[in-house]
Design a protein around this motif. Sequence first.
Motif, PDB file in Angstrom:
ATOM      1  N   GLN A   1      37.963  40.002  47.762  1.00 23.48           N
ATOM      2  CA  GLN A   1      37.470  38.968  48.139  1.00 23.48           C
ATOM      3  C   GLN A   1      35.810  39.302  47.418  1.00 23.48           C
ATOM      4  OE1 GLN A   1      38.016  36.248  49.528  1.00 23.48           O
ATOM      5  NE2 GLN A   1      40.025  36.857  50.062  1.00 23.48           N
ATOM      6  N   ALA A   2      35.704  40.410  46.933  1.00 24.17           N
ATOM      7  CA  ALA A   2      34.353  40.764  46.222  1.00 24.17           C
ATOM      8  C   ALA A   2      34.371  40.340  45.031  1.00 24.17           C
ATOM      9  CB  ALA A   2      34.035  42.258  46.456  1.00 24.17           C
ATOM     10  N   ILE A   3      35.487  40.192  44.160  1.00 29.12           N
ATOM     11  CA  ILE A   3      35.782  39.878  42.793  1.00 29.12           C
ATOM     12  C   ILE A   3      35.239  38.384  42.779  1.00 29.12           C
ATOM     13  CG2 ILE A   3      37.342  38.951  41.193  1.00 29.12           C
ATOM     14  CD1 ILE A   3      39.315  41.166  42.151  1.00 29.12           C
ATOM     15  N   PHE A   4      35.064  37.560  43.456  1.00 28.93           N
ATOM     16  CA  PHE A   4      34.701  36.122  43.291  1.00 28.93           C
ATOM     17  C   PHE A   4      33.309  36.127  43.637  1.00 28.93           C
ATOM     18  CE2 PHE A   4      39.130  36.510  44.168  1.00 28.93           C
ATOM     19  CZ  PHE A   4      40.068  35.660  43.242  1.00 28.93           C
ATOM     20  N   LYS A   5      32.470  36.772  43.987  1.00 31.75           N
ATOM     21  CA  LYS A   5      31.100  36.754  44.124  1.00 31.75           C
ATOM     22  C   LYS A   5      30.135  37.997  43.834  1.00 31.75           C
ATOM     23  CE  LYS A   5      31.644  38.752  49.177  1.00 31.75           C
ATOM     24  NZ  LYS A   5      31.678  38.204  50.393  1.00 31.75           N
ATOM     25  N   ARG A   6      30.565  38.800  43.259  1.00 29.68           N
ATOM     26  CA  ARG A   6      29.954  39.946  42.754  1.00 29.68           C
ATOM     27  C   ARG A   6      29.026  39.523  41.821  1.00 29.68           C
ATOM     28  NH1 ARG A   6      30.325  41.670  38.060  1.00 29.68           N
ATOM     29  NH2 ARG A   6      29.199  43.541  38.470  1.00 29.68           N
TER      30      ARG A   6
ATOM     31  N   ASP B   1      41.346  31.463  26.736  1.00 35.18           N
ATOM     32  CA  ASP B   1      40.843  32.404  25.737  1.00 35.18           C
ATOM     33  C   ASP B   1      41.333  33.859  26.372  1.00 35.18           C
ATOM     34  OD1 ASP B   1      39.303  30.615  24.237  1.00 35.18           O
ATOM     35  OD2 ASP B   1      37.753  30.506  25.436  1.00 35.18           O
ATOM     36  N   ILE B   2      41.687  34.146  27.278  1.00 33.98           N
ATOM     37  CA  ILE B   2      42.073  35.434  27.670  1.00 33.98           C
ATOM     38  C   ILE B   2      43.631  35.858  27.555  1.00 33.98           C
ATOM     39  CG2 ILE B   2      39.978  35.696  28.764  1.00 33.98           C
ATOM     40  CD1 ILE B   2      41.774  36.025  31.539  1.00 33.98           C
ATOM     41  N   THR B   3      44.347  34.705  27.403  1.00 34.53           N
ATOM     42  CA  THR B   3      45.899  34.475  27.571  1.00 34.53           C
ATOM     43  C   THR B   3      46.641  33.516  26.907  1.00 34.53           C
ATOM     44  OG1 THR B   3      47.677  35.055  29.212  1.00 34.53           O
ATOM     45  CG2 THR B   3      45.966  33.744  29.819  1.00 34.53           C
ATOM     46  N   ASP B   4      47.978  33.822  26.480  1.00 35.37           N
ATOM     47  CA  ASP B   4      48.779  32.658  26.005  1.00 35.37           C
ATOM     48  C   ASP B   4      49.653  32.425  27.202  1.00 35.37           C
ATOM     49  OD1 ASP B   4      50.461  34.919  25.896  1.00 35.37           O
ATOM     50  OD2 ASP B   4      50.726  34.659  23.608  1.00 35.37           O
ATOM     51  N   VAL B   5      49.591  32.723  28.310  1.00 34.02           N
ATOM     52  CA  VAL B   5      50.447  32.698  29.290  1.00 34.02           C
ATOM     53  C   VAL B   5      49.777  31.236  29.913  1.00 34.02           C
ATOM     54  CG1 VAL B   5      51.330  33.085  31.657  1.00 34.02           C
ATOM     55  CG2 VAL B   5      50.994  34.995  30.064  1.00 34.02           C
ATOM     56  N   PRO B   6      50.700  30.227  30.176  1.00 34.83           N
ATOM     57  CA  PRO B   6      50.204  29.029  30.606  1.00 34.83           C
ATOM     58  C   PRO B   6      49.793  29.144  31.999  1.00 34.83           C
ATOM     59  CG  PRO B   6      52.497  28.612  29.829  1.00 34.83           C
ATOM     60  CD  PRO B   6      52.160  30.166  29.890  1.00 34.83           C
TER      61      PRO B   6
ATOM     62  N   LEU C   1      45.470  36.253  36.945  1.00 35.37           N
ATOM     63  CA  LEU C   1      44.585  36.320  35.615  1.00 35.37           C
ATOM     64  C   LEU C   1      43.305  35.769  35.925  1.00 35.37           C
ATOM     65  CD1 LEU C   1      47.412  36.036  32.828  1.00 35.37           C
ATOM     66  CD2 LEU C   1      46.338  38.032  33.602  1.00 35.37           C
ATOM     67  N   GLU C   2      43.260  34.857  36.824  1.00 33.73           N
ATOM     68  CA  GLU C   2      42.089  34.151  37.199  1.00 33.73           C
ATOM     69  C   GLU C   2      40.771  35.206  37.849  1.00 33.73           C
ATOM     70  OE1 GLU C   2      38.787  31.506  37.220  1.00 33.73           O
ATOM     71  OE2 GLU C   2      40.700  31.495  36.341  1.00 33.73           O
ATOM     72  N   PRO C   3      41.229  36.322  38.655  1.00 27.19           N
ATOM     73  CA  PRO C   3      40.483  37.421  38.933  1.00 27.19           C
ATOM     74  C   PRO C   3      40.281  38.350  37.882  1.00 27.19           C
ATOM     75  CG  PRO C   3      42.246  37.092  40.539  1.00 27.19           C
ATOM     76  CD  PRO C   3      42.758  36.520  39.574  1.00 27.19           C
ATOM     77  N   VAL C   4      41.033  38.537  36.966  1.00 27.81           N
ATOM     78  CA  VAL C   4      40.712  39.259  35.513  1.00 27.81           C
ATOM     79  C   VAL C   4      39.753  38.422  34.838  1.00 27.81           C
ATOM     80  CG1 VAL C   4      41.743  39.986  33.375  1.00 27.81           C
ATOM     81  CG2 VAL C   4      43.269  40.261  35.539  1.00 27.81           C
ATOM     82  N   ARG C   5      40.000  37.170  34.750  1.00 28.52           N
ATOM     83  CA  ARG C   5      38.829  36.447  33.848  1.00 28.52           C
ATOM     84  C   ARG C   5      37.396  36.522  34.227  1.00 28.52           C
ATOM     85  NH1 ARG C   5      36.278  31.581  33.649  1.00 28.52           N
ATOM     86  NH2 ARG C   5      36.928  31.125  35.676  1.00 28.52           N
TER      87      ARG C   5
ATOM     88  N   LEU D   1      42.138  45.876  34.296  1.00 29.53           N
ATOM     89  CA  LEU D   1      43.338  46.140  35.017  1.00 29.53           C
ATOM     90  C   LEU D   1      43.128  46.569  36.686  1.00 29.53           C
ATOM     91  CD1 LEU D   1      45.060  48.506  32.355  1.00 29.53           C
ATOM     92  CD2 LEU D   1      45.344  46.043  32.830  1.00 29.53           C
ATOM     93  N   CYS D   2      41.854  46.912  36.865  1.00 25.64           N
ATOM     94  CA  CYS D   2      41.799  46.953  38.378  1.00 25.64           C
ATOM     95  C   CYS D   2      41.712  45.627  38.931  1.00 25.64           C
ATOM     96  CB  CYS D   2      40.038  47.548  38.407  1.00 25.64           C
ATOM     97  SG  CYS D   2      39.821  47.530  40.201  1.00 25.64           S
ATOM     98  N   HIS D   3      41.258  44.514  38.298  1.00 25.25           N
ATOM     99  CA  HIS D   3      41.140  43.140  39.132  1.00 25.25           C
ATOM    100  C   HIS D   3      42.651  42.636  39.004  1.00 25.25           C
ATOM    101  CE1 HIS D   3      36.761  41.840  38.627  1.00 25.25           C
ATOM    102  NE2 HIS D   3      36.860  42.871  39.031  1.00 25.25           N
ATOM    103  N   LEU D   4      43.282  43.112  38.015  1.00 19.05           N
ATOM    104  CA  LEU D   4      44.825  42.634  37.805  1.00 19.05           C
ATOM    105  C   LEU D   4      45.517  43.457  38.876  1.00 19.05           C
ATOM    106  CD1 LEU D   4      47.133  41.254  36.573  1.00 19.05           C
ATOM    107  CD2 LEU D   4      47.376  43.032  35.036  1.00 19.05           C
ATOM    108  N   TRP D   5      45.326  44.553  39.160  1.00 20.08           N
ATOM    109  CA  TRP D   5      46.216  45.290  40.257  1.00 20.08           C
ATOM    110  C   TRP D   5      45.531  44.749  41.768  1.00 20.08           C
ATOM    111  CZ3 TRP D   5      42.909  48.901  43.272  1.00 20.08           C
ATOM    112  CH2 TRP D   5      43.533  49.653  44.377  1.00 20.08           C
TER     113      TRP D   5
END
Length: 254
Positions: free
Chosen positions: A8-13, A151-156, A166-170, A217-221
Motif C-alpha cells: 500500500q505504501a508504494i502508491f503514496k510514498r 515506456d517500461i514494457t512491451d507487455v500489453p 507492472l504498475e507498482p514497478v512503474r 524488483l522489490c515492487h514487482l515481488w
Amino acid sequence: MTNPDLYQAIFKRRSVRKYSLKPLPGDVIADLQHYLGKIKPLDPSILTLFAVVNQNEVSDPFRIKAPHYLCLFSEPQGSYLMNAGFLLQQVDLYLSSRGLGSCWLGLAKPTEAVPTIVTGLHYVIMLAFGEAEGPVHRASTDEFKRKTFSDITDVPYEAPLAAELLEPVRLAPSASNTQPWFFTGKPEELTVWRKPSNLLQAALYTRMNKIDMGIALCHLWLAADHLGKEMYFSFEPTVKRPGLAFMAKATLSG
C-alpha cells in the motif's frame, strides 16, 4: 509490519528532503532494528549489514539533514547492487507506512567515524530518515512523475496480470528519476532489462541504476505477493537484446 502494508505504501510514498532534527524515540528505532532482521533479500547468498548513524557520521554533498541515516554494507559480489536496492526499498516503504519520511542518498558516504569496510563488507548506499517537516505521502498516484506504462514494457497493459504486476514497478523511485527498467516477455515469465546510461551519464548513473533495478524488483515481488503469488528471480543471462543490459528473469508461481 506486513507485506500488504509495504504494498500500500508504494502508491503514496514520496522522497522527503526536510526533517525535524529531533531524534526518533528509542522504541521506534528498536522497531526498525527488529524489522531489519526480517526483510527479504533478493540474493540470500550475499552477506549484508545495516548501521543506523547520525548526522555527524555522514558526508552528503546535497546536505540533506536528518536525525538518522541507515547505511547498508554488503559483500561486493554477484548482483549485490540489485540486492542492496531490493533490501533498502523494503525499509523505505516500511518507514513510509509508519508515517516517517525517508530519502535515498546516492552520493552521501559515511565519514571516517564509520568504517567504510565493516567485517569485510563494503559500504553501498544509505537512506536518510526521521519525522518529516511536511507531507510524508502523496494525495494520489497522479502526483508521481513517471514514464508511461508502454515506456517500461512491451507487455500489453490489457494482458492478464500485466497492470497488476507492472504498475507498482512503474511508480518505483530511481536516481534522478531515470527509471532505467524495461520488461519483456509475458507476466508469468518476465525478462528484466536495464537501459544503459549514455556516455555523459554513465559515470554517475550506471552504479546507481543497478541499485534502482533492485528497487523495481522489490515492487514487482510485492505486487506478486499482493496477488497471492510468488515471484522467483534468476540472474544467469539466457537472452540478449540490442541496446539493453540483461538483469534478471522473473518467474511467477502460484
